[in-house]
Scaffold this motif. Structure first.
Motif, mmCIF file in Angstrom:
data_model
loop_
_atom_site.group_PDB
_atom_site.id
_atom_site.type_symbol
_atom_site.label_atom_id
_atom_site.label_comp_id
_atom_site.label_asym_id
_atom_site.label_seq_id
_atom_site.Cartn_x
_atom_site.Cartn_y
_atom_site.Cartn_z
ATOM 1 N N ILE A 189 39.059 16.841 60.014
ATOM 2 C CA ILE A 189 40.278 17.514 60.769
ATOM 3 C C ILE A 189 41.609 18.011 59.977
ATOM 4 N N TYR A 190 41.856 17.526 58.675
ATOM 5 C CA TYR A 190 42.993 17.863 58.047
ATOM 6 C C TYR A 190 42.608 19.387 57.424
ATOM 7 N N GLY A 191 43.315 20.287 58.011
ATOM 8 C CA GLY A 191 42.879 21.780 57.862
ATOM 9 C C GLY A 191 42.944 21.911 56.377
ATOM 10 N N GLY A 192 41.823 22.412 55.712
ATOM 11 C CA GLY A 192 41.494 22.769 54.394
ATOM 12 C C GLY A 192 41.656 21.663 53.397
ATOM 13 N N SER A 193 41.853 20.334 53.797
ATOM 14 C CA SER A 193 42.043 19.206 52.716
ATOM 15 C C SER A 193 40.901 18.945 52.062
ATOM 16 N N GLU A 194 39.715 18.837 52.881
ATOM 17 C CA GLU A 194 38.513 18.588 52.254
ATOM 18 C C GLU A 194 37.883 19.412 51.206
ATOM 19 N N ALA A 195 38.126 20.945 51.840
ATOM 20 C CA ALA A 195 37.595 22.061 50.833
ATOM 21 C C ALA A 195 38.467 22.232 49.618
ATOM 22 N N PHE A 196 39.795 22.029 49.677
ATOM 23 C CA PHE A 196 40.651 21.849 48.561
ATOM 24 C C PHE A 196 40.379 20.683 47.477
ATOM 25 N N LEU A 197 39.871 19.518 48.061
ATOM 26 C CA LEU A 197 39.392 18.511 47.134
ATOM 27 C C LEU A 197 38.128 18.798 46.419
ATOM 28 N N GLY A 198 37.310 19.511 47.218
ATOM 29 C CA GLY A 198 36.011 19.876 46.629
ATOM 30 C C GLY A 198 36.262 20.929 45.569
ATOM 31 N N GLN A 199 37.228 21.842 45.518
ATOM 32 C CA GLN A 199 37.555 22.803 44.501
ATOM 33 C C GLN A 199 38.194 22.028 43.181
ATOM 34 N N ALA A 200 39.106 21.224 43.845
ATOM 35 C CA ALA A 200 40.141 20.697 42.825
ATOM 36 C C ALA A 200 39.274 19.465 41.997
ATOM 37 N N LEU A 201 38.476 18.827 42.376
ATOM 38 C CA LEU A 201 37.981 17.461 41.900
ATOM 39 C C LEU A 201 36.558 18.121 40.995
ATOM 40 N N THR A 202 36.720 18.664 39.847
ATOM 41 C CA THR A 202 35.863 18.844 39.048
ATOM 42 C C THR A 202 35.345 17.587 38.459
ATOM 43 N N PRO A 203 34.023 17.711 37.958
ATOM 44 C CA PRO A 203 33.228 16.397 37.552
ATOM 45 C C PRO A 203 34.259 15.270 36.936
ATOM 46 N N GLU A 204 35.145 15.812 36.016
ATOM 47 C CA GLU A 204 36.019 15.059 35.191
ATOM 48 C C GLU A 204 37.113 14.313 35.751
ATOM 49 N N TRP A 205 37.637 15.049 37.057
ATOM 50 C CA TRP A 205 38.481 14.264 37.742
ATOM 51 C C TRP A 205 37.828 13.515 39.158
ATOM 52 N N ARG A 206 36.645 13.766 39.431
ATOM 53 C CA ARG A 206 35.988 13.337 40.555
ATOM 54 C C ARG A 206 35.654 11.680 40.148
ATOM 55 N N GLU A 207 35.122 11.543 38.858
ATOM 56 C CA GLU A 207 34.874 10.138 38.347
ATOM 57 C C GLU A 207 35.865 9.204 38.393
ATOM 58 N N LYS A 208 37.105 9.840 38.339
ATOM 59 C CA LYS A 208 38.264 8.839 38.370
ATOM 60 C C LYS A 208 38.871 8.214 39.735
ATOM 61 N N VAL A 209 38.292 8.797 40.789
ATOM 62 C CA VAL A 209 38.864 8.587 42.141
ATOM 63 C C VAL A 209 37.871 8.143 43.055
ATOM 64 N N SER A 210 38.190 7.433 44.019
ATOM 65 C CA SER A 210 37.633 7.063 45.102
ATOM 66 C C SER A 210 38.077 7.967 46.362
ATOM 67 N N ILE A 211 37.086 8.655 47.136
ATOM 68 C CA ILE A 211 37.432 9.609 48.232
ATOM 69 C C ILE A 211 37.043 8.907 49.613
ATOM 70 N N ALA A 212 38.138 8.918 50.336
ATOM 71 C CA ALA A 212 38.013 8.401 51.912
ATOM 72 C C ALA A 212 37.926 9.647 52.673
ATOM 73 N N THR A 213 36.962 9.777 53.554
ATOM 74 C CA THR A 213 37.066 11.053 54.542
ATOM 75 C C THR A 213 36.624 10.354 55.844
ATOM 76 N N LYS A 214 36.641 10.919 56.856
ATOM 77 C CA LYS A 214 36.627 10.554 58.464
ATOM 78 C C LYS A 214 35.758 11.202 59.385
ATOM 79 N N LEU A 215 35.090 10.625 59.958
ATOM 80 C CA LEU A 215 34.315 11.072 61.216
ATOM 81 C C LEU A 215 35.203 11.382 62.515
ATOM 82 N N PRO A 216 35.165 12.436 62.838
ATOM 83 C CA PRO A 216 36.341 12.740 63.992
ATOM 84 C C PRO A 216 35.720 12.392 65.226
ATOM 85 N N LEU A 217 36.010 11.315 65.729
ATOM 86 C CA LEU A 217 35.303 10.646 66.921
ATOM 87 C C LEU A 217 35.472 11.555 68.148
ATOM 88 N N PHE A 218 36.868 12.101 68.429
ATOM 89 C CA PHE A 218 36.998 12.970 69.523
ATOM 90 C C PHE A 218 36.128 14.214 69.744
#
Length: 404
Positions: A55-84
């Motif tokens: 539910i963080y407006g545009g955040s997941e899509a931004f990370l998907g675009q910004a985290l190219t493979p060389e950046w993705r391998e450097k980090v752990s991603i946490a995201t969330k299931l919107p229970l409501f």
């Protein structure tokens, strides 16, 4: 950068995590150029835990675009299931798959049940098969660790923590919330169970870093001249051994630089008795000034009538900490003068939708009424009309709804 060990997942997590809810925005979306530079800078300096949500407006899509493979391998991603938003077991895949698509990845290292507030809610999810679903995702490698973000009272937290073999949890924790929500008792329980704790809102939405009341600033400066309020706030959280990672919703380059420096200087059980006494004095000072414990998380939005709830409460609190005149100026500028729509506190119609989503359990309707009475006096309508005329919005019919 300092790192703390996640004993459940056997990962080394940076003491500072990047909260991905407050990236700089440009137009209607995230400013990709500026935000990506900020993100890369943080990663290069050692930040390896990124916290986002469906539910963080545009955040997941931004990370998907910004985290190219060389950046993705450097980090752990946490995201969330919107229970409501979940209405049945079929929604587990629906929202998780969508998150992976946005993130342009086939897995996340950390996945959370977002805003889990009660054991009853967890049991409902279990009746829909969430435990089996989690096991399937972990076996397939699509989820590394499963946890939950907590936004309820102190009594429910231990029940939820013991209801499932969680890999981690996320709680709000700062020197003003030591005994709110999960609180110190919840943190220590998680620690005793070997469950890593991710801390959110260490600065209470920035309120513990900016525009602090003068008596609070004086108290800090008297103890250690030159140490920033953010420094004081972060040090308090990192001092706890049970804290694995502290999130910061950094929205500017200066915040990244300062917070990374503070993380490098952080330690466990390092606060002196004199420093602890300073925090105790500050809490007492705050207790007499803050009227509404809003962190501006935005979970109460959107309001069906367009009320800007966090901004209303921010100005309301300003009246008690920095004075009514400053609060009125702040409210007039932020609530409506620079917008084409009205977002007054007095537009509230008492529907109550906001209160079911508030992590702080604030009586929002009651407090909005109090805010409207204080922030929208008899001259408010005329003042807003004049301000909007000067700014080019003069044709809009502005009325002081609280006085109708």
């Amino acid at each position: 950068m300092q790192y703390r060990h996640d004993g459940k997942s056997n990962r080394e997590l940076s003491a500072l995590g990047f909260g991905c809810m407050r990236f700089p925005r440009k137009g209607s979306g995230i400013d990709f150029s500026r935000s990506s530079k900020m993100l890369y800078s943080a990663i290069e300096k050692g930040v390896n835990y990124l916290d986002t949500a469906y539910i963080y407006g545009g955040s997941e899509a931004f990370l998907g675009q910004a985290l190219t493979p060389e950046w993705r391998e450097k980090v752990s991603i946490a995201t969330k299931l919107p229970l409501f938003m979940v209405k049945s077991g079929a929604d587990f895949d629906k929202y998780f798959n969508r998150s992976l698509e946005r993130l342009k990845t086939d897995h996340v290292e950390y996945y959370l049940a977002h805003m889990l507030t009660s054991l009853d809610l967890w049991e409902k999810l279990c009746s829909w098969g969430i435990e089996e679903w989690i096991e399937k995702q972990k076996q397939s490698g699509r989820i590394g660790a499963i946890g939950f973000s907590y936004h309820g009272g102190r009594l429910e937290f231990p029940k939820i923590l013991k209801a499932y073999p969680w890999d981690f949890c996320q709680i709000q924790y700062n020197y003003l919330d030591e005994n709110n929500q999960a609180g110190r008792s919840g943190l220590e329980l998680a620690e005793s169970m070997g469950i890593p704790v991710i801390v959110m809102e260490p600065l209470r939405g920035g309120n513990l870093a900016r525009n602090l009341p003068k008596p609070v600033v004086d108290e800090f400066n008297k103890a250690v001249p030159g140490r920033t309020p953010a420094d004081w706030a972060f040090k308090w959280v990192w001092n706890h051994p049970g804290v694995t990672c502290v999130l910061s919703g950094m929205s500017g380059e200066d915040e990244i630089e300062e917070n990374i420096r503070l993380a490098a200087e952080s330690g466990q059980n390092v606060l002196t008795d004199a420093e602890i006494a300073v925090y105790e004095n500050v809490v007492k000072l705050f207790g007499g000034m803050v009227k509404v414990p809003c962190t501006a998380c935005g979970y109460c939005l959107p309001c069906p009538k367009g009320v800007d709830i966090p901004t209303s409460f921010s100005s309301y609190n300003t009246a008690f900490s920095l004075g009514k005149s400053k609060a009125h100026r702040e409210y007039m500028q932020n609530i409506d003068a620079l917008h084409t729509d009205e977002h007054y506190a007095s537009k509230c119609v008492n529907c109550g939708k906001c209160e079911s989503h508030c992590p702080q359990n604030i009586q929002i309707r009651k407090e909005l009424s109090n805010a409207a009475k204080l922030l929208e006096p008899w001259w408010f309508g005329a003042g807003m009309k004049m301000a909007r005329t000067v700014l080019g919005f003069g044709k809009k019919n502005v009325k002081n709804k609280s006085r109708l």
